[in-house]
Design a protein around this motif. Structure first.
Motif, PDB file in Angstrom:
ATOM      1  N   LEU A  21     -16.341  71.893  -2.695  1.00  0.00           N
ATOM      2  CA  LEU A  21     -14.984  71.398  -2.460  1.00  0.00           C
ATOM      3  C   LEU A  21     -13.941  72.473  -2.742  1.00  0.00           C
ATOM      4  O   LEU A  21     -12.932  72.563  -2.033  1.00  0.00           O
ATOM      5  CB  LEU A  21     -14.710  70.153  -3.311  1.00  0.00           C
ATOM      6  CG  LEU A  21     -15.487  68.898  -2.912  1.00  0.00           C
ATOM      7  CD1 LEU A  21     -15.273  67.787  -3.935  1.00  0.00           C
ATOM      8  CD2 LEU A  21     -15.108  68.441  -1.523  1.00  0.00           C
ATOM      9  N   ASN A  22     -14.207  73.306  -3.730  1.00  0.00           N
ATOM     10  CA  ASN A  22     -13.284  74.405  -4.010  1.00  0.00           C
ATOM     11  C   ASN A  22     -13.333  75.451  -2.898  1.00  0.00           C
ATOM     12  O   ASN A  22     -12.294  75.916  -2.441  1.00  0.00           O
ATOM     13  CB  ASN A  22     -13.605  75.039  -5.355  1.00  0.00           C
ATOM     14  CG  ASN A  22     -12.754  76.257  -5.607  1.00  0.00           C
ATOM     15  OD1 ASN A  22     -13.236  77.384  -5.528  1.00  0.00           O
ATOM     16  ND2 ASN A  22     -11.489  76.043  -5.873  1.00  0.00           N
ATOM     17  N   LEU A  24     -14.044  75.026   0.151  1.00  0.00           N
ATOM     18  CA  LEU A  24     -13.415  74.449   1.346  1.00  0.00           C
ATOM     19  C   LEU A  24     -11.923  74.181   1.147  1.00  0.00           C
ATOM     20  O   LEU A  24     -11.281  73.579   1.998  1.00  0.00           O
ATOM     21  CB  LEU A  24     -14.125  73.152   1.743  1.00  0.00           C
ATOM     22  CG  LEU A  24     -15.587  73.301   2.165  1.00  0.00           C
ATOM     23  CD1 LEU A  24     -16.207  71.923   2.390  1.00  0.00           C
ATOM     24  CD2 LEU A  24     -15.713  74.172   3.408  1.00  0.00           C
ATOM     25  N   ASN A  25     -11.389  74.618   0.007  1.00  0.00           N
ATOM     26  CA  ASN A  25      -9.968  74.423  -0.329  1.00  0.00           C
ATOM     27  C   ASN A  25      -9.554  72.952  -0.378  1.00  0.00           C
ATOM     28  O   ASN A  25      -8.417  72.609  -0.075  1.00  0.00           O
ATOM     29  CB  ASN A  25      -9.064  75.197   0.624  1.00  0.00           C
ATOM     30  CG  ASN A  25      -9.195  76.682   0.448  1.00  0.00           C
ATOM     31  OD1 ASN A  25      -9.226  77.173  -0.666  1.00  0.00           O
ATOM     32  ND2 ASN A  25      -9.297  77.394   1.553  1.00  0.00           N
ATOM     33  N   LYS A  26     -10.481  72.107  -0.789  1.00  0.00           N
ATOM     34  CA  LYS A  26     -10.174  70.679  -0.939  1.00  0.00           C
ATOM     35  C   LYS A  26      -9.685  70.359  -2.345  1.00  0.00           C
ATOM     36  O   LYS A  26      -8.952  69.398  -2.538  1.00  0.00           O
ATOM     37  CB  LYS A  26     -11.404  69.817  -0.624  1.00  0.00           C
ATOM     38  CG  LYS A  26     -11.954  70.011   0.768  1.00  0.00           C
ATOM     39  CD  LYS A  26     -10.988  69.522   1.801  1.00  0.00           C
ATOM     40  CE  LYS A  26     -11.564  69.669   3.203  1.00  0.00           C
ATOM     41  NZ  LYS A  26     -10.597  69.371   4.234  1.00  0.00           N
ATOM     42  N   ILE A  27     -10.129  71.148  -3.323  1.00  0.00           N
ATOM     43  CA  ILE A  27      -9.689  70.977  -4.701  1.00  0.00           C
ATOM     44  C   ILE A  27      -9.480  72.350  -5.322  1.00  0.00           C
ATOM     45  O   ILE A  27     -10.088  73.337  -4.915  1.00  0.00           O
ATOM     46  CB  ILE A  27     -10.681  70.147  -5.557  1.00  0.00           C
ATOM     47  CG1 ILE A  27     -12.064  70.797  -5.609  1.00  0.00           C
ATOM     48  CG2 ILE A  27     -10.764  68.717  -5.071  1.00  0.00           C
ATOM     49  CD1 ILE A  27     -13.054  70.106  -6.525  1.00  0.00           C
ATOM     50  N   TYR A  34     -11.710  69.078 -10.191  1.00  0.00           N
ATOM     51  CA  TYR A  34     -12.715  70.144 -10.340  1.00  0.00           C
ATOM     52  C   TYR A  34     -13.234  70.207 -11.773  1.00  0.00           C
ATOM     53  O   TYR A  34     -14.447  70.248 -12.009  1.00  0.00           O
ATOM     54  CB  TYR A  34     -12.097  71.481  -9.935  1.00  0.00           C
ATOM     55  CG  TYR A  34     -13.048  72.643 -10.026  1.00  0.00           C
ATOM     56  CD1 TYR A  34     -13.950  72.912  -8.995  1.00  0.00           C
ATOM     57  CD2 TYR A  34     -13.050  73.490 -11.126  1.00  0.00           C
ATOM     58  CE1 TYR A  34     -14.819  73.984  -9.068  1.00  0.00           C
ATOM     59  CE2 TYR A  34     -13.914  74.567 -11.205  1.00  0.00           C
ATOM     60  CZ  TYR A  34     -14.803  74.809 -10.172  1.00  0.00           C
ATOM     61  OH  TYR A  34     -15.668  75.875 -10.246  1.00  0.00           O
TER      62      TYR A  34
END
Length: 85
Positions: A21-22, A24-27, A34
């Motif tokens: 998720l990090n 993919l720049n989601k969090i 995170y």
């Protein structure tokens, strides 16, 4: 699979989810999501390592969990300071 395998697999899956998720720049790595996922994931991985008596990974995962807890504490303290200002 036995209990320690399940616990360890869930813990590692959570750690990888946070990483993905990090990437993919989601969090954000400094965000509550995170850090919380890392705390839970590393805690479960540490527990699984404890159950199989594998000290190197107990140390690794506990360190990861403590650093994540400190990061979350720092984030929440900074947020509280911004709210007061």
């Amino acid at each position: 699979m036995n209990l320690s395998d399940w616990i360890g697999s869930i813990g590692v899956a959570l750690l990888l989810l946070a990483f993905l998720l990090n990437i993919l720049n989601k969090i954000s790595i400094n965000g509550i999501t995170y850090l919380s996922i890392n705390i839970i994931g590393s805690g479960l991985a540490a527990l699984a390592s404890y159950l199989i008596h594998y000290t190197p990974f107990i140390i690794l995962e506990m360190t990861w969990m403590i650093v994540s807890i400190l990061g979350l504490w720092k984030h929440l303290a900074a947020r509280k300071t911004r709210v007061k200002s």
